[in-house]
Design an enzyme around this catalytic site. Sequence first.
Site, PDB file in Angstrom:
ATOM      1  CE  LYS A 181       4.216  57.254 -48.485  1.00 32.23           C
ATOM      2  NZ  LYS A 181       3.075  56.383 -48.248  1.00 32.23           N
TER       3      LYS A 181
ATOM      4  N   GLY B 261       9.883  64.637 -41.470  1.00 32.34           N
ATOM      5  CA  GLY B 261       9.116  65.783 -40.979  1.00 32.34           C
ATOM      6  C   GLY B 261       7.770  65.374 -40.402  1.00 32.34           C
ATOM      7  CB  CYS B 262       5.164  63.071 -41.629  1.00 30.11           C
ATOM      8  SG  CYS B 262       4.870  63.959 -43.183  1.00 30.11           S
ATOM      9  CB  THR B 263       8.384  60.782 -37.935  1.00 27.38           C
ATOM     10  OG1 THR B 263       8.025  59.819 -38.941  1.00 27.38           O
ATOM     11  CG2 THR B 263       8.669  60.079 -36.623  1.00 27.38           C
TER      12      THR B 263
ATOM     13  CB  ALA C 281       3.132  62.248 -35.862  1.00 33.47           C
TER      14      ALA C 281
END
Length: 179
Positions: A62, A67-69, A72
């Site tokens: 998402k 975690g995704c930030t 990325a």
Amino acid sequence: MKYRFILPALIALAFSASSVQGGETPEVGSAAPGFNLQDQNGEWHDLQDYQGTWLAIYFYPKDDTPGCTTEACNFRDNIYAFKAIGAEVVGISVDDVDSHKEFSDKYKLPFILLADEDGETAEAYGVLRDWKLLKIASRQSFLVNPQGQIVKHYEDVDPDTHTQDVLTDLESLMSNSGS
């Protein structure tokens, strides 16, 4: 404002329930499943666009979540190292184009984020998690060689260290293949 906790609560509930994983994960050595998806700017990208290039495809759950930030931003911070060895990075989630645009702009991401809104690409790679009310891509990555074959699959991804693992593996694979 009281509704801002609903989405995280639904996500937590979804993760606590059993999920259905879509599709078989392609084997290392097999052809990478094709895709034709829009990026954060509404432009279309096909797997064939990357033929002749080493490609790191990372699936993530998402946009703009912790975690995704982290993952990325680590790819962002190391993008010149990927470019220096001639490799491309593509992120894929089931978020839509607008969500990807906001996420990319907010963190100044210099690589493609593809919107797999129907989850077909995540399913083709065996990373789609479907809880009926919520579909996400699990955090997994694939390295694809210039011939379009999967040469590495990362099932257990740590957002803090994954980018360095990918770079190290790419350098090794490239030196072993003479690319």
